[in-house]
Design an enzyme around this catalytic site. Structure first.
Site, mmCIF file in Angstrom:
data_model
loop_
_atom_site.group_PDB
_atom_site.id
_atom_site.type_symbol
_atom_site.label_atom_id
_atom_site.label_comp_id
_atom_site.label_asym_id
_atom_site.label_seq_id
_atom_site.Cartn_x
_atom_site.Cartn_y
_atom_site.Cartn_z
ATOM 1 N N LEU A 104 35.126 47.457 36.992
ATOM 2 C CA LEU A 104 35.795 46.340 36.322
ATOM 3 C C LEU A 104 37.216 46.366 36.857
ATOM 4 O O LEU A 104 37.837 47.422 36.868
ATOM 5 C CB LEU A 104 35.853 46.564 34.807
ATOM 6 C CG LEU A 104 34.755 46.079 33.885
ATOM 7 C CD1 LEU A 104 35.198 46.223 32.448
ATOM 8 C CD2 LEU A 104 34.310 44.656 34.138
ATOM 9 N N ASP A 105 37.725 45.225 37.297
ATOM 10 C CA ASP A 105 39.107 45.196 37.787
ATOM 11 C C ASP A 105 40.046 45.706 36.694
ATOM 12 O O ASP A 105 39.773 45.544 35.504
ATOM 13 C CB ASP A 105 39.508 43.769 38.177
ATOM 14 C CG ASP A 105 38.714 43.260 39.372
ATOM 15 O OD1 ASP A 105 38.243 44.096 40.162
ATOM 16 O OD2 ASP A 105 38.570 42.037 39.508
#
Length: 201
Positions: A31-32
């Site tokens: 996940l960024d």
């Protein structure tokens, strides 16, 4: 980080924005840093392999919530392109079309979306990525001309921004996966308060 679910093989976290998932050992997917929501972390190498295989085989279902600049031409649709590193900025991913001479070796990226709520300057959308490429959602919506609000890397200069939004409006809200026990589980994460507050009244 708040734990949504835990058993002997996995911990499912509700990751806040600002936490770098890449630094977490045995994380199953990425996940960024500025994206919040559901993050799976395996407790042992066997379950890590088990989960990663499902991601590779595209058996995991995921949904995100995002607020994008402007109103989308189609209320729902599918974006299907190739995706690869941008030659102009190595931090970014760039959309390539099959007929592009530079498209060789680039990977397929498929994103489905539907509009949940339309505002004057924005659309709140639900996104279902069918592939898991780096920055896929962010790059795809810039390609459509509707970047995600608050996205400092992909956003346009001087794009409108709701008052109080100081991160990108992208949240991993739902995930469905098979556990090593054979059970199929669905995990949900509510839109964080700081994003809810930015929705136009």
């Amino acid at each position: 980080m708040k734990i949504i679910y835990e058993d002997e093989n996995v911990r499912v976290f509700d990751k806040p924005a600002g936490v770098n998932a890449d630094e977490i050992p045995r994380r199953v997917h990425r996940l960024d840093k500025d994206t919040s929501g559901i993050l799976l972390v395996a407790k042992n190498d066997e379950s890590l392999e088990f989960f990663q295989k499902q991601f590779q085989e595209r058996k995991v279902e995921k949904k995100y919530l995002a607020l994008v600049v402007g109103n989308l031409k189609n209320k729902e649709g599918e974006i299907k392109t190739l995706l690869g590193r941008s030659p102009k900025d190595r931090r970014k991913q760039k959309v390539y079309l099959a007929q592009d001479p530079q498209a060789e070796g680039k990977r397929e990226a498929v994103t489905k979306y539907r509009t949940l709520q339309r505002f004057k300057d924005y659309d709140l959308i639900e996104i279902e990525p069918k592939t898991g490429r780096k920055h896929q959602i962010r790059a795809h919506f810039v390609y459509l001309g509707h970047p995600i609000l608050g996205d400092k890397l992909y956003g346009f200069k001087n794009q409108p921004c709701p008052k109080g939004l100081n991160r990108q409006f992208l949240h991993a809200s739902w995930l469905k996966i098979k556990l090593p026990s054979g059970k199929i589980k669905e995990f949900k994460s509510e839109l964080p308060e700081e994003l809810k507050l930015c929705l136009p009244k």
